[in-house]
Write a protein that holds these residues in place. Structure first.
Motif, PDB file in Angstrom:
ATOM      1  N   PHE A 107       0.801  -1.219   0.000  1.00 24.56           N
ATOM      2  CA  PHE A 107       0.000   0.000   0.000  1.00 24.56           C
ATOM      3  C   PHE A 107       0.838   1.276   0.000  1.00 24.56           C
ATOM      4  CE2 PHE A 107       0.718  -0.309   4.553  1.00 24.56           C
ATOM      5  CZ  PHE A 107       0.625   0.977   5.048  1.00 24.56           C
ATOM      6  N   LEU A 108       2.121   1.178   0.358  1.00 27.85           N
ATOM      7  CA  LEU A 108       2.972   2.364   0.370  1.00 27.85           C
ATOM      8  C   LEU A 108       3.747   2.570  -0.931  1.00 27.85           C
ATOM      9  CD1 LEU A 108       4.436   2.229   4.001  1.00 27.85           C
ATOM     10  CD2 LEU A 108       2.772   3.868   3.095  1.00 27.85           C
ATOM     11  N   TRP A 109       3.629   1.614  -1.854  1.00 27.89           N
ATOM     12  CA  TRP A 109       4.424   1.681  -3.085  1.00 27.89           C
ATOM     13  C   TRP A 109       4.176   2.978  -3.845  1.00 27.89           C
ATOM     14  CZ3 TRP A 109       2.908   1.281  -8.403  1.00 27.89           C
ATOM     15  CH2 TRP A 109       3.968   1.079  -9.289  1.00 27.89           C
ATOM     16  N   ARG A 110       2.912   3.303  -4.057  1.00 31.75           N
ATOM     17  CA  ARG A 110       2.593   4.502  -4.839  1.00 31.75           C
ATOM     18  C   ARG A 110       2.907   5.776  -4.064  1.00 31.75           C
ATOM     19  NH1 ARG A 110      -3.910   5.633  -5.066  1.00 31.75           N
ATOM     20  NH2 ARG A 110      -4.405   5.386  -2.860  1.00 31.75           N
ATOM     21  N   VAL A 111       2.931   5.658  -2.755  1.00 32.00           N
ATOM     22  CA  VAL A 111       3.184   6.829  -1.905  1.00 32.00           C
ATOM     23  C   VAL A 111       4.668   7.175  -1.904  1.00 32.00           C
ATOM     24  CG1 VAL A 111       2.996   7.743   0.434  1.00 32.00           C
ATOM     25  CG2 VAL A 111       1.190   6.262  -0.480  1.00 32.00           C
ATOM     26  N   HIS A 112       5.500   6.167  -1.739  1.00 26.09           N
ATOM     27  CA  HIS A 112       6.938   6.418  -1.644  1.00 26.09           C
ATOM     28  C   HIS A 112       7.456   7.064  -2.922  1.00 26.09           C
ATOM     29  CE1 HIS A 112      10.661   4.801   0.678  1.00 26.09           C
ATOM     30  NE2 HIS A 112      10.798   6.054   0.330  1.00 26.09           N
ATOM     31  N   LYS A 113       6.872   6.711  -4.044  1.00 28.37           N
ATOM     32  CA  LYS A 113       7.303   7.290  -5.318  1.00 28.37           C
ATOM     33  C   LYS A 113       7.014   8.793  -5.391  1.00 28.37           C
ATOM     34  CE  LYS A 113       5.008   4.806  -8.239  1.00 28.37           C
ATOM     35  NZ  LYS A 113       4.573   4.346  -9.588  1.00 28.37           N
ATOM     36  N   ALA A 114       6.077   9.282  -4.570  1.00 27.42           N
ATOM     37  CA  ALA A 114       5.616  10.667  -4.673  1.00 27.42           C
ATOM     38  C   ALA A 114       6.230  11.592  -3.631  1.00 27.42           C
ATOM     39  CB  ALA A 114       4.088  10.707  -4.554  1.00 27.42           C
ATOM     40  N   VAL A 115       7.074  11.067  -2.745  1.00 26.16           N
ATOM     41  CA  VAL A 115       7.633  11.931  -1.700  1.00 26.16           C
ATOM     42  C   VAL A 115       8.541  12.977  -2.335  1.00 26.16           C
ATOM     43  CG1 VAL A 115       7.454  10.142   0.062  1.00 26.16           C
ATOM     44  CG2 VAL A 115       9.584  10.390  -1.224  1.00 26.16           C
ATOM     45  N   PRO A 116       8.656  14.154  -1.722  1.00 25.53           N
ATOM     46  CA  PRO A 116       9.426  15.238  -2.343  1.00 25.53           C
ATOM     47  C   PRO A 116      10.924  14.961  -2.379  1.00 25.53           C
ATOM     48  CG  PRO A 116       8.745  15.841  -0.119  1.00 25.53           C
ATOM     49  CD  PRO A 116       8.039  14.564  -0.450  1.00 25.53           C
ATOM     50  N   ALA A 117      11.541  15.440  -3.448  1.00 26.84           N
ATOM     51  CA  ALA A 117      12.995  15.369  -3.573  1.00 26.84           C
ATOM     52  C   ALA A 117      13.628  16.496  -2.751  1.00 26.84           C
ATOM     53  CB  ALA A 117      13.387  15.489  -5.044  1.00 26.84           C
ATOM     54  N   ARG A 118      14.936  16.472  -2.631  1.00 29.61           N
ATOM     55  CA  ARG A 118      15.635  17.513  -1.886  1.00 29.61           C
ATOM     56  C   ARG A 118      15.302  18.892  -2.460  1.00 29.61           C
ATOM     57  NH1 ARG A 118      21.759  15.467  -2.075  1.00 29.61           N
ATOM     58  NH2 ARG A 118      21.111  15.418  -4.282  1.00 29.61           N
ATOM     59  N   GLY A 119      15.016  19.812  -1.565  1.00 31.28           N
ATOM     60  CA  GLY A 119      14.677  21.172  -1.965  1.00 31.28           C
ATOM     61  C   GLY A 119      13.199  21.407  -2.200  1.00 31.28           C
ATOM     62  N   GLU A 120      12.425  20.357  -2.308  1.00 32.01           N
ATOM     63  CA  GLU A 120      11.010  20.491  -2.654  1.00 32.01           C
ATOM     64  C   GLU A 120      10.098  20.515  -1.427  1.00 32.01           C
ATOM     65  OE1 GLU A 120      10.714  18.248  -6.993  1.00 32.01           O
ATOM     66  OE2 GLU A 120      10.059  17.190  -5.197  1.00 32.01           O
ATOM     67  N   ILE A 121       8.944  21.116  -1.622  1.00 29.57           N
ATOM     68  CA  ILE A 121       7.805  20.928  -0.720  1.00 29.57           C
ATOM     69  C   ILE A 121       6.828  20.019  -1.456  1.00 29.57           C
ATOM     70  CG2 ILE A 121       5.820  21.998   0.401  1.00 29.57           C
ATOM     71  CD1 ILE A 121       7.464  24.507   0.804  1.00 29.57           C
ATOM     72  N   GLY A 122       6.519  18.879  -0.872  1.00 29.35           N
ATOM     73  CA  GLY A 122       5.537  17.963  -1.430  1.00 29.35           C
ATOM     74  C   GLY A 122       4.237  18.068  -0.652  1.00 29.35           C
ATOM     75  N   ILE A 123       3.133  18.066  -1.370  1.00 30.40           N
ATOM     76  CA  ILE A 123       1.812  18.165  -0.739  1.00 30.40           C
ATOM     77  C   ILE A 123       1.005  16.943  -1.140  1.00 30.40           C
ATOM     78  CG2 ILE A 123      -0.274  19.558  -0.475  1.00 30.40           C
ATOM     79  CD1 ILE A 123       1.416  21.932  -1.629  1.00 30.40           C
ATOM     80  N   PHE A 124       0.532  16.214  -0.155  1.00 26.15           N
ATOM     81  CA  PHE A 124      -0.347  15.075  -0.407  1.00 26.15           C
ATOM     82  C   PHE A 124      -1.782  15.492  -0.139  1.00 26.15           C
ATOM     83  CE2 PHE A 124       2.798  11.308   0.468  1.00 26.15           C
ATOM     84  CZ  PHE A 124       3.520  11.677  -0.656  1.00 26.15           C
ATOM     85  N   ASN A 125      -2.607  15.503  -1.185  1.00 25.23           N
ATOM     86  CA  ASN A 125      -4.037  15.749  -1.064  1.00 25.23           C
ATOM     87  C   ASN A 125      -4.695  14.373  -0.929  1.00 25.23           C
ATOM     88  OD1 ASN A 125      -6.747  16.357  -1.379  1.00 25.23           O
ATOM     89  ND2 ASN A 125      -6.403  17.823  -3.038  1.00 25.23           N
ATOM     90  N   ARG A 126      -5.012  13.990   0.291  1.00 25.04           N
ATOM     91  CA  ARG A 126      -5.213  12.602   0.710  1.00 25.04           C
ATOM     92  C   ARG A 126      -3.858  11.918   0.639  1.00 25.04           C
ATOM     93  NH1 ARG A 126     -10.716  11.444   1.172  1.00 25.04           N
ATOM     94  NH2 ARG A 126     -12.108  12.758  -0.096  1.00 25.04           N
TER      95      ARG A 126
END
Length: 271
Positions: A107-126
């Motif tokens: 269940f975390l496979w698709r999530v881990h791919k979307a985490v922000p890279a260095r320097g980024e702000i990542g936003i998870f909508n859900r």
């Protein structure tokens, strides 16, 4: 300087009861709606500067997790809070119903791919929390499966923080009456009607089940390294100010720096 975000923070080990949190509260706001909007503008300017520094520094990242009951204001929060930042350094990911490919993995496979890279702000909508919320309420997987995911999520988020990603999780807390009012406005506005489906009413009928699921999820996964914040969100202007306050407070704690310029630039002449 942003207000302290401790007001909304769920301390680790706390058993959250959402019934004890007034979704209409405006406690701590700088004043009425106009005064708070003015304070929010100052915070947006500070967020813009901090995001530029984080991007330039290119060493760490920030992950913002947004969760709410339907019509809780996730889209509006993203639009209002991040209106002034450089989009090059911000990435929004919306997690919908998983695809066949995603279901073929953990269940975390698709999530881990979307985490922000260095320097980024990542936003998870859900986010990955849907796998202890929707799957629980709809009995998609048995309790023996979803109940183990709290620990897996904590380990996953700890892994992210150890790798340099600061994790901030916001639950936008609205009342059932406010949800009904927002649904009515969607139905009455031809430009917003697309956001409403009959299935929203079926989900609304499960309100108490969702509240229980959120209470458990937040209680079990608010940690020192990845805290949850419960924001009263019936008033959008207060919600935005609170979210900005938490983000600016967090980034000021990180204190990102611009890199040192290349040596010898003082003697450079551009002709």
């Amino acid at each position: 300087m942003a207000p302290s975000s401790d007001r909304w923070r769920v301390s680790p080990g706390t058993e959250l009861h959402l019934g004890g949190v007034d979704p209409g509260s405006t406690a701590g706001a700088p004043g009425d709606e106009d005064a708070t909007d003015a304070a929010s503008e100052e915070l947006r300017s500070r967020l813009e500067d901090l995001q530029e520094r984080l991007w330039a520094e290119d060493r760490r990242s920030l992950l913002l997790v947004l969760q709410a009951i339907d019509a809780g204001g996730k889209d509006g929060t993203i639009k209002k809070v991040f209106s002034g930042v450089n989009p090059q350094g911000v990435k929004v990911t919306s997690f919908k119903e998983p695809s066949d490919e995603e279901l073929a993995h953990d269940f975390l496979w698709r999530v881990h791919k979307a985490v922000p890279a260095r320097g980024e702000i990542g936003i998870f909508n859900r986010s990955h929390y849907e796998d202890v919320l929707v799957v629980r309420v709809h009995d998609i997987v048995p309790k023996s499966v979803w109940s183990k995911r709290y620990g897996i999520i904590n380990d996953f988020e700890h892994t992210l923080t150890e790798a340099g990603t600061t994790v901030v999780k916001l639950f936008l807390h609205i009342s059932k009456d406010e949800q009904a009012e927002r649904f009515r406005k969607r139905l009455d506005n031809p430009h917003k009607r697309w956001k409403f489906s009959k299935g929203d009413l079926a989900e609304r009928a499960r309100w108490d089940d969702y509240v229980a699921a959120f209470e458990d999820a937040i209680s079990k996964t608010s940690t020192e390294h990845a805290p949850w914040y419960v924001i009263p969100a019936d008033h959008k202007w207060y919600r935005d100010w609170a979210a900005l306050s938490i983000l600016v407070d967090t980034l000021e704690g990180l204190d990102p720096k611009f890199p040192e310029p290349e040596e010898g630039l003082d003697s450079v002449v551009v002709e």
